[in-house]
Design a protein around this motif. Structure first.
Motif, PDB file in Angstrom:
ATOM      1  N   ALA A  94      -5.373   3.877  -4.408  1.00 38.91           N
ATOM      2  CA  ALA A  94      -5.726   2.991  -3.292  1.00 38.91           C
ATOM      3  C   ALA A  94      -6.910   3.508  -2.483  1.00 38.91           C
ATOM      4  O   ALA A  94      -7.548   2.729  -1.764  1.00 38.91           O
ATOM      5  CB  ALA A  94      -4.522   2.795  -2.378  1.00 38.91           C
ATOM      6  N   PHE A 145     -11.407   1.118  -6.365  1.00 38.97           N
ATOM      7  CA  PHE A 145     -10.246   0.249  -6.179  1.00 38.97           C
ATOM      8  C   PHE A 145      -9.906  -0.080  -4.723  1.00 38.97           C
ATOM      9  O   PHE A 145      -9.203  -1.052  -4.471  1.00 38.97           O
ATOM     10  CB  PHE A 145      -9.008   0.901  -6.820  1.00 38.97           C
ATOM     11  CG  PHE A 145      -9.208   1.330  -8.245  1.00 38.97           C
ATOM     12  CD1 PHE A 145      -9.437   0.396  -9.241  1.00 38.97           C
ATOM     13  CD2 PHE A 145      -9.193   2.665  -8.598  1.00 38.97           C
ATOM     14  CE1 PHE A 145      -9.632   0.782 -10.564  1.00 38.97           C
ATOM     15  CE2 PHE A 145      -9.373   3.077  -9.909  1.00 38.97           C
ATOM     16  CZ  PHE A 145      -9.597   2.127 -10.897  1.00 38.97           C
ATOM     17  N   ARG A 146     -10.389   0.713  -3.777  1.00 36.40           N
ATOM     18  CA  ARG A 146      -9.877   0.589  -2.419  1.00 36.40           C
ATOM     19  C   ARG A 146     -10.134  -0.787  -1.793  1.00 36.40           C
ATOM     20  O   ARG A 146      -9.297  -1.292  -1.025  1.00 36.40           O
ATOM     21  CB  ARG A 146     -10.435   1.691  -1.526  1.00 36.40           C
ATOM     22  CG  ARG A 146     -11.945   1.704  -1.355  1.00 36.40           C
ATOM     23  CD  ARG A 146     -12.407   2.955  -0.615  1.00 36.40           C
ATOM     24  NE  ARG A 146     -13.857   3.062  -0.574  1.00 36.40           N
ATOM     25  CZ  ARG A 146     -14.490   4.233  -0.456  1.00 36.40           C
ATOM     26  NH1 ARG A 146     -13.803   5.354  -0.359  1.00 36.40           N
ATOM     27  NH2 ARG A 146     -15.807   4.261  -0.428  1.00 36.40           N
ATOM     28  N   TYR A 176      -5.788  -7.525  -2.043  1.00 37.35           N
ATOM     29  CA  TYR A 176      -4.432  -7.858  -2.480  1.00 37.35           C
ATOM     30  C   TYR A 176      -3.436  -7.675  -1.342  1.00 37.35           C
ATOM     31  O   TYR A 176      -2.500  -8.471  -1.188  1.00 37.35           O
ATOM     32  CB  TYR A 176      -4.035  -7.014  -3.687  1.00 37.35           C
ATOM     33  CG  TYR A 176      -4.375  -7.670  -5.009  1.00 37.35           C
ATOM     34  CD1 TYR A 176      -3.395  -8.229  -5.805  1.00 37.35           C
ATOM     35  CD2 TYR A 176      -5.702  -7.745  -5.444  1.00 37.35           C
ATOM     36  CE1 TYR A 176      -3.709  -8.841  -7.011  1.00 37.35           C
ATOM     37  CE2 TYR A 176      -6.030  -8.359  -6.640  1.00 37.35           C
ATOM     38  CZ  TYR A 176      -5.030  -8.915  -7.425  1.00 37.35           C
ATOM     39  OH  TYR A 176      -5.345  -9.538  -8.606  1.00 37.35           O
ATOM     40  N   PHE A 225      -3.662  -0.577 -10.266  1.00 37.58           N
ATOM     41  CA  PHE A 225      -2.924  -0.653  -8.995  1.00 37.58           C
ATOM     42  C   PHE A 225      -1.733  -1.606  -9.037  1.00 37.58           C
ATOM     43  O   PHE A 225      -1.175  -1.953  -7.995  1.00 37.58           O
ATOM     44  CB  PHE A 225      -3.866  -0.996  -7.831  1.00 37.58           C
ATOM     45  CG  PHE A 225      -4.638  -2.279  -7.970  1.00 37.58           C
ATOM     46  CD1 PHE A 225      -4.126  -3.483  -7.524  1.00 37.58           C
ATOM     47  CD2 PHE A 225      -5.907  -2.269  -8.528  1.00 37.58           C
ATOM     48  CE1 PHE A 225      -4.852  -4.658  -7.627  1.00 37.58           C
ATOM     49  CE2 PHE A 225      -6.647  -3.443  -8.649  1.00 37.58           C
ATOM     50  CZ  PHE A 225      -6.115  -4.643  -8.186  1.00 37.58           C
ATOM     51  N   VAL A 235      -7.893  -3.491  -3.608  1.00 39.42           N
ATOM     52  CA  VAL A 235      -6.496  -3.219  -3.237  1.00 39.42           C
ATOM     53  C   VAL A 235      -6.189  -3.815  -1.871  1.00 39.42           C
ATOM     54  O   VAL A 235      -5.129  -4.405  -1.649  1.00 39.42           O
ATOM     55  CB  VAL A 235      -6.231  -1.699  -3.261  1.00 39.42           C
ATOM     56  CG1 VAL A 235      -4.992  -1.353  -2.449  1.00 39.42           C
ATOM     57  CG2 VAL A 235      -6.069  -1.216  -4.703  1.00 39.42           C
ATOM     58  N   ARG A 236      -7.139  -3.705  -0.951  1.00 37.86           N
ATOM     59  CA  ARG A 236      -6.922  -4.261   0.387  1.00 37.86           C
ATOM     60  C   ARG A 236      -7.036  -5.792   0.383  1.00 37.86           C
ATOM     61  O   ARG A 236      -6.394  -6.454   1.208  1.00 37.86           O
ATOM     62  CB  ARG A 236      -7.881  -3.608   1.375  1.00 37.86           C
ATOM     63  CG  ARG A 236      -7.346  -2.249   1.831  1.00 37.86           C
ATOM     64  CD  ARG A 236      -8.378  -1.206   2.204  1.00 37.86           C
ATOM     65  NE  ARG A 236      -7.705   0.058   2.511  1.00 37.86           N
ATOM     66  CZ  ARG A 236      -7.286   0.917   1.579  1.00 37.86           C
ATOM     67  NH1 ARG A 236      -7.482   0.665   0.301  1.00 37.86           N
ATOM     68  NH2 ARG A 236      -6.663   2.037   1.926  1.00 37.86           N
ATOM     69  N   LEU A 239       2.093   1.845  -3.500  1.00 34.71           N
ATOM     70  CA  LEU A 239       0.991   2.294  -4.339  1.00 34.71           C
ATOM     71  C   LEU A 239       0.659   3.761  -4.055  1.00 34.71           C
ATOM     72  O   LEU A 239       0.346   4.527  -4.979  1.00 34.71           O
ATOM     73  CB  LEU A 239      -0.230   1.410  -4.103  1.00 34.71           C
ATOM     74  CG  LEU A 239      -1.464   1.668  -4.975  1.00 34.71           C
ATOM     75  CD1 LEU A 239      -1.112   1.560  -6.458  1.00 34.71           C
ATOM     76  CD2 LEU A 239      -2.571   0.690  -4.618  1.00 34.71           C
ATOM     77  N   LEU A 278       0.820  -1.205   0.000  1.00 33.78           N
ATOM     78  CA  LEU A 278       0.000   0.000   0.000  1.00 33.78           C
ATOM     79  C   LEU A 278       0.858   1.262   0.000  1.00 33.78           C
ATOM     80  O   LEU A 278       0.511   2.258  -0.648  1.00 33.78           O
ATOM     81  CB  LEU A 278      -0.940  -0.004   1.208  1.00 33.78           C
ATOM     82  CG  LEU A 278      -2.034  -1.082   1.204  1.00 33.78           C
ATOM     83  CD1 LEU A 278      -2.768  -1.105   2.529  1.00 33.78           C
ATOM     84  CD2 LEU A 278      -3.002  -0.859   0.049  1.00 33.78           C
ATOM     85  N   GLU A 311     -11.392  -6.780  -9.844  1.00 33.76           N
ATOM     86  CA  GLU A 311      -9.999  -6.458 -10.150  1.00 33.76           C
ATOM     87  C   GLU A 311      -9.809  -5.308 -11.131  1.00 33.76           C
ATOM     88  O   GLU A 311      -8.721  -4.738 -11.211  1.00 33.76           O
ATOM     89  CB  GLU A 311      -9.287  -7.702 -10.681  1.00 33.76           C
ATOM     90  CG  GLU A 311      -9.105  -8.770  -9.620  1.00 33.76           C
ATOM     91  CD  GLU A 311      -8.543 -10.052 -10.189  1.00 33.76           C
ATOM     92  OE1 GLU A 311      -7.446 -10.449  -9.765  1.00 33.76           O
ATOM     93  OE2 GLU A 311      -9.195 -10.658 -11.050  1.00 33.76           O
TER      94      GLU A 311
END
Length: 360
Positions: free
Chosen positions: A32, A37-38, A44, A197, A41-42, A13, A10, A256
């Motif tokens: 992020a 996307f948030r 991932y 991301f 992203v978390r 990013l 993170l 994704e």
């Protein structure tokens, strides 16, 4: 740097200035925290954290041959059946965390890079520098635990003609000039899943190229940072609608994002190029290096996890509403079971019948 944590992923990013266009909005950083996307992203970030969990780290990591520090198992070059098994177990651990719904986790392209680097001599057929470049890039991604995306195909404005003829040859990403330090690329490619991301973009061959002078500008393989100057991601409409994990357990965690990639005269240094101007090498890129076999090994593990999830879900549904006694329902359940057992059989056969290739 060894295998990253979620926080390190993170942090990197947050420092990136990736150009992303989504639903009329333009981002140059802050991906992020964007609603589209948030959440994914978390998801991932959780995968990166698993590499440091005592319950998983022995499967998800192995000692770097360069530093001895733990790096992701998906970079492990399999020399023995045990290595193949370790790789598969690592793939399955990550896939189980998302119920098989995350299709482009880092282990997918890490597997490709592993196979490509193991076949570095193949790249050296055109120029020994390309062999050094692919080996060095694999090492960089492994040691920094970078997350990669890749482009698959040219935009298809007219399927009746080749990519080099689309929009007079201007639509598909192509090399427009070379200089002392690299090449300049202009045009578009797709479909960069997780591109907004990802740390790096791998621009690899995808469609069959003819060995003609017209195809030479479209014949390349290279890698660039996702926030390289002139690079733009145009992301599709998000499927995360901002609802809770309870209401939308899949879309709120595992969307994704796919993206068209636009190259506005992007400069690619020579040290990041692996193939240039050679259609024949591009056409053999995946098969001659065994990259497709190792990428599919990961896909098989993920699809097995996804099918297990679907079987469990359908079983719970039939039990919840008491329809398990109906023959057509039983037939549907049997089809899922057959698919799952077929996938497991493919995985077992792939490993049991594995043989050492010409690169060891």
């Amino acid at each position: 740097m060894p295998a990253r944590t979620g926080a390190e992923f993170l942090d990197r990013l947050a420092a990136a200035r990736t150009h992303v266009e989504i639903q009329g909005e333009t981002l140059t950083g802050g991906v992020a925290e964007h609603p589209a996307f948030r959440n994914v992203v978390r998801s991932y970030a959780e995968l990166f954290d698993m590499q440091h969990d005592p319950a998983y780290r022995d499967v998800l990591t192995y000692p770097s041959p360069l530093t001895g520090e733990p790096v992701a198992t998906s970079f492990l070059m399999p020399r023995t059946p045990a290595d193949l098994e370790k790789r598969r177990l690592a793939f399955k651990l990550w896939a189980d965390r998302s119920l098989g719904m995350l299709g482009r986790t880092g282990d997918y392209l890490n597997s490709a890079l592993m196979a490509l680097a193991s076949a570095a001599d193949w790249f050296g057929q055109a120029d020994s520098a390309f062999a050094r470049n692919i080996a060095a890039y694999y090492e960089k991604v492994r040691e920094e635990d970078l997350l990669c995306t890749h482009t698959l195909i040219p935009p298809q404005a007219n399927r009746a003609v080749t990519g080099s003829q689309q929009a007079g040859g201007a639509l598909m990403a192509h090399v427009v000039r070379e200089d002392d330090n690299g090449v300049v690329v202009r045009g578009a490619r797709m479909l960069a899943t997780i591109g907004p991301f990802a740390d790096e973009l791998l621009v690899f061959p995808s469609t069959v190229l003819r060995g003609t002078p017209e195809d030479k500008p479209y014949s390349f393989a290279f890698a660039i940072p996702s926030d390289a100057p002139g690079l733009r991601y145009i992301a599709r409409e998000p499927l995360d609608y901002g609802r809770t994990h309870f209401d939308h357990p899949l879309g709120s965690r595992f969307d994704e994002s796919d993206a068209v990639v636009v190259f506005d005269d992007v400069h690619v240094p020579y040290e990041r190029c692996f193939v240039l101007g050679d259609p024949e090498l591009c056409n053999g890129f995946y098969t001659a290096t065994s990259a497709v076999a190792h990428m599919t090994h990961q896909v098989l593990a993920r699809t097995t996890a996804k099918t297990e999830y679907i079987l469990g879900l359908v079983t719970l549904l039939t039990e919840a509403i008491g329809i398990g006694q109906f023959q057509h329902v039983q037939a549907d359940l049997a089809e899922i079971i057959t698919t799952l057992e077929t996938l497991r059989a493919f995985g077992r056969a792939a490993e049991a019948d594995a043989a050492v290739n010409s690169y060891g």
